[in-house]
Design a protein around this motif. Structure first.
Motif, short mmCIF file in Angstrom:
data_model
loop_
_atom_site.label_atom_id
_atom_site.label_comp_id
_atom_site.label_asym_id
_atom_site.label_seq_id
_atom_site.Cartn_x
_atom_site.Cartn_y
_atom_site.Cartn_z
N LEU A 1 -2.64 -1.11 -3.66
CA LEU A 1 -3.46 0.07 -3.38
C LEU A 1 -2.59 1.31 -3.31
O LEU A 1 -1.54 1.30 -2.64
CB LEU A 1 -4.20 -0.11 -2.04
CG LEU A 1 -4.86 1.13 -1.43
CD1 LEU A 1 -6.02 1.62 -2.29
CD2 LEU A 1 -5.36 0.85 0.00
N VAL A 2 -3.01 2.35 -4.00
CA VAL A 2 -2.39 3.66 -3.85
C VAL A 2 -3.48 4.61 -3.35
O VAL A 2 -4.51 4.80 -4.01
CB VAL A 2 -1.80 4.18 -5.16
CG1 VAL A 2 -1.24 5.60 -4.96
CG2 VAL A 2 -0.70 3.26 -5.66
N VAL B 1 0.84 -1.19 0.00
CA VAL B 1 0.00 0.00 0.00
C VAL B 1 0.88 1.25 0.00
O VAL B 1 1.85 1.32 0.76
CB VAL B 1 -0.94 0.01 1.23
CG1 VAL B 1 -1.77 1.29 1.26
CG2 VAL B 1 -1.84 -1.21 1.22
N ILE B 2 0.53 2.21 -0.82
CA ILE B 2 1.28 3.47 -0.89
C ILE B 2 0.35 4.62 -0.55
O ILE B 2 -0.71 4.77 -1.17
CB ILE B 2 1.88 3.69 -2.30
CG1 ILE B 2 2.82 2.54 -2.66
CG2 ILE B 2 2.63 5.03 -2.35
CD1 ILE B 2 3.32 2.60 -4.10
N ASP B 3 0.73 5.42 0.43
CA ASP B 3 0.02 6.67 0.73
C ASP B 3 0.81 7.77 0.04
O ASP B 3 1.86 8.19 0.51
CB ASP B 3 -0.04 6.89 2.25
CG ASP B 3 -0.95 8.05 2.63
OD1 ASP B 3 -1.35 8.81 1.73
OD2 ASP B 3 -1.24 8.22 3.83
N LEU B 4 0.30 8.22 -1.09
CA LEU B 4 1.08 9.08 -1.98
C LEU B 4 1.13 10.53 -1.52
O LEU B 4 2.03 11.28 -1.91
CB LEU B 4 0.49 8.99 -3.40
CG LEU B 4 1.37 9.38 -4.57
CD1 LEU B 4 2.71 8.66 -4.55
CD2 LEU B 4 0.65 9.10 -5.89
N CYS B 5 0.16 10.96 -0.74
CA CYS B 5 0.12 12.34 -0.23
C CYS B 5 -0.06 12.26 1.28
O CYS B 5 -1.04 12.75 1.84
CB CYS B 5 -1.02 13.12 -0.87
SG CYS B 5 -1.04 13.08 -2.68
N ALA B 6 0.89 11.64 1.95
CA ALA B 6 0.72 11.26 3.35
C ALA B 6 0.64 12.44 4.31
O ALA B 6 -0.02 12.35 5.34
CB ALA B 6 1.87 10.33 3.77
N GLY B 7 1.31 13.54 3.99
CA GLY B 7 1.28 14.68 4.90
C GLY B 7 1.73 14.29 6.29
O GLY B 7 2.74 13.60 6.48
N ALA B 8 0.96 14.70 7.30
CA ALA B 8 1.31 14.41 8.70
C ALA B 8 0.98 12.98 9.10
O ALA B 8 1.28 12.57 10.22
CB ALA B 8 0.60 15.40 9.62
N GLY B 9 0.33 12.22 8.21
CA GLY B 9 0.16 10.79 8.47
C GLY B 9 -1.15 10.33 9.02
O GLY B 9 -1.26 9.17 9.45
N GLY B 10 -2.18 11.16 9.01
CA GLY B 10 -3.46 10.76 9.57
C GLY B 10 -4.03 9.50 8.94
O GLY B 10 -4.38 8.53 9.63
N LYS B 11 -4.09 9.47 7.62
CA LYS B 11 -4.63 8.30 6.93
C LYS B 11 -3.59 7.18 6.88
O LYS B 11 -3.95 5.99 6.82
CB LYS B 11 -5.13 8.67 5.55
CG LYS B 11 -6.38 9.56 5.59
CD LYS B 11 -6.95 9.80 4.21
CE LYS B 11 -8.17 10.72 4.28
NZ LYS B 11 -7.82 12.08 4.74
N THR B 12 -2.31 7.51 6.90
CA THR B 12 -1.27 6.48 6.96
C THR B 12 -1.47 5.62 8.20
O THR B 12 -1.40 4.39 8.14
CB THR B 12 0.13 7.11 7.00
OG1 THR B 12 0.28 8.03 5.92
CG2 THR B 12 1.21 6.05 6.91
N LEU B 13 -1.73 6.26 9.32
CA LEU B 13 -1.95 5.53 10.57
C LEU B 13 -3.18 4.63 10.48
O LEU B 13 -3.18 3.49 10.97
CB LEU B 13 -2.12 6.51 11.73
CG LEU B 13 -0.88 7.33 12.10
CD1 LEU B 13 -1.27 8.48 13.02
CD2 LEU B 13 0.14 6.44 12.79
N ALA B 14 -4.24 5.14 9.85
CA ALA B 14 -5.46 4.35 9.69
C ALA B 14 -5.20 3.14 8.80
O ALA B 14 -5.66 2.03 9.08
CB ALA B 14 -6.58 5.21 9.12
N LEU B 15 -4.46 3.34 7.71
CA LEU B 15 -4.12 2.24 6.82
C LEU B 15 -3.29 1.19 7.55
O LEU B 15 -3.50 -0.02 7.38
CB LEU B 15 -3.35 2.77 5.60
CG LEU B 15 -4.10 3.68 4.64
CD1 LEU B 15 -3.14 4.28 3.63
CD2 LEU B 15 -5.21 2.93 3.92
N ALA B 16 -2.33 1.64 8.35
CA ALA B 16 -1.47 0.70 9.08
C ALA B 16 -2.28 -0.19 10.00
O ALA B 16 -2.02 -1.40 10.11
CB ALA B 16 -0.42 1.49 9.87
#
Length: 434
Positions: free
Chosen positions: A304-305, A234-249
């Motif tokens: 997933l991207v 999975v790639i979070d392409l516009c991760a910014g501060a990571g809010g959705k990155t954390l949810a994906l993890a």
């Protein structure tokens, strides 16, 4: 400070914001530094007044037939806070630190004028140049939708299932008035009153140990709709501060490969500490280093991207009411170009049978459905997955949730009025199998 003194301070601050053309957050910070005698409760109450005036900037001025700072504050008290003319007059008694008494014209406006004759952009409190775009998506409901976008937002939290369980965290935060959110199975909500102080969740044990994150329910749902699974790349392409990155993890349960990157490495600064606190160990953070492509090793292999696209943020106006009045048409054009570029980049990363989850915190058609139409026209190997199919397997509230959204052949739109979330658009595009 007395309520009347707080009101005077709010009038002065609105005048400062108008006169100096500075962001409200900066004006409030400078005021707090210059008035250290004001306690935290005073600062919170004054900030609440200022933000509410910005939420109702156009309608308050219309009600009062006066665009001055004082008039907009008085009009806001009537429209947003529902105070009677008598209650407003009691605050404006001309006493020490209190605003001057109401004039005859102010009294008449507060008692007799309404928004019935106001044009849509005034009644809905949004810039007039956006009326066409909002009419395109909402039609005759645009005033009601925009008014909801001008309302005060609650504080939403997401339970991090790598560190906690929703029922246990809910019980732990009962003293803050937390309750389950309507849609997200991981969401908790704390309602905030007009003069409420920040509940200080960052000092709670659950936050310190990584069991909760601050995240609007709409953002939580956008991540859930991407359907990230354990074992995927999975790639979070516009991760910014990571809010959705954390949810994906959390959705991936620590299994698989998660890559977080952003074109602006400054935006990524907080992500390292947040991932550590959340107990995420399978995330590779890639910050840009010169002109080289940070994802040059990824060749059509991602399952997933996630494209949490740069956008105007019109869906977050209730959290940042200052932004809507500072927004200009040129900013939209820049965002449209950025979105098209990041979607094209995502397309090259996805493997056959893989998917792109395109997300914006915008309600504007140009950033949402129009972008998806343009993308699929340019990339015929991608097709939009119907929203009903995207949501059907996720949770038992999917049918009711879909009924509350605005769905189209390009995706679904959440709004404060219909779903009680920030405004979010989500489209899941699947690449044809080889």
């Amino acid at each position: 400070m007395t309520p009347a003194a707080r009101l005077s301070a709010a009038i002065d601050l609105i005048a400062t914001i108008d006169g100096q053309r500075i962001p409200a957050a900066k004006a409030l910070k400078e005021w707090g530094t210059a008035h250290r005698y004001a306690g935290s409760g005073d600062r919170s109450a004054i900030a609440g007044l200022v933000w509410d005036v910005l939420r109702r900037r156009a309608s308050s001025a219309f009600l009062m037939d006066d665009d001055s700072a004082r008039a907009r504050v008085l009009g806001m008290l009537r429209i947003e806070r529902g105070l009677t003319t008598e209650a407003i007059a009691a605050l404006c008694d001309g006493g020490r630190f209190a605003p001057e008494p109401l004039t005859d014209a102010e009294h008449a406006a507060l008692s007799g004028r309404t928004l019935d004759a106001a044009p849509p952009h005034v009644a809905g409190d949004y810039p007039e140049w956006l009326d066409g775009a909002l009419a395109e998506v909402f039609g005759d409901e645009r005033v009601a939708e925009a008014a909801a976008m001008a309302s005060r937002a609650p504080l939403d939290l997401r339970v991090n299932t790598l560190k906690g369980k929703p029922d246990k965290v809910l019980a732990s935060l009962a003293h803050l008035g937390a309750r389950a959110t309507p849609w997200s199975p991981l969401g908790l909500r704390i309602e905030l009153g007009a003069d409420a102080r920040n509940p200080g969740v960052q000092a709670e044990p659950d936050f310190i140990k990584g069991a909760i994150e601050v995240q609007d329910e709409g953002s939580q749902l956008a991540a859930l709709l991407s359907a990230a699974k354990p074992g995927e790349q999975v790639i979070d392409l516009c991760a910014g501060a990571g809010g959705k990155t954390l949810a994906l993890a959390a959705m991936m349960q620590g299994k698989g490969r998660l890559i977080a990157t952003d074109s602006d490495k400054r935006q990524l600064a907080p992500i390292h500490e947040r991932l550590s606190r959340a107990g995420v160990h399978n995330c590779d953070i890639r910050a840009p280093k010169g002109p080289a492509d940070t994802l040059s090793d990824i060749h059509a292999s991602a399952d997933l991207v996630l494209v949490d696209a740069p956008c105007t943020g019109t869906g977050t106006w209730r959290r940042n009411p200052d932004a809507k009045w500072r927004m200009r048409p040129g900013a939209l054009e820049i965002r449209l170009k950025d979105q098209a570029e990041v979607l094209a980049r995502a397309a090259a990363l996805v493997k056959p049978g893989g998917r792109i989850a395109y997300v914006t915190c915008s309600v504007l058609p140009a950033e949402n459905g129009a972008q998806i139409k343009a993308f699929t026209a340019a990339h015929p190997d991608f097709a939009v997955t119907p929203p009903a199919e995207v949501a059907a397997t996720l949770w038992d509230k999917a049918e009711a949730f879909l009924a509350a959204t605005r769905t189209s052949s390009e995706g679904l739109l959440m709004t404060p009025r219909k779903t009680g979330t920030d405004g979010f658009f989500v489209s899941v595009l699947r690449k044809a199998a080889a």
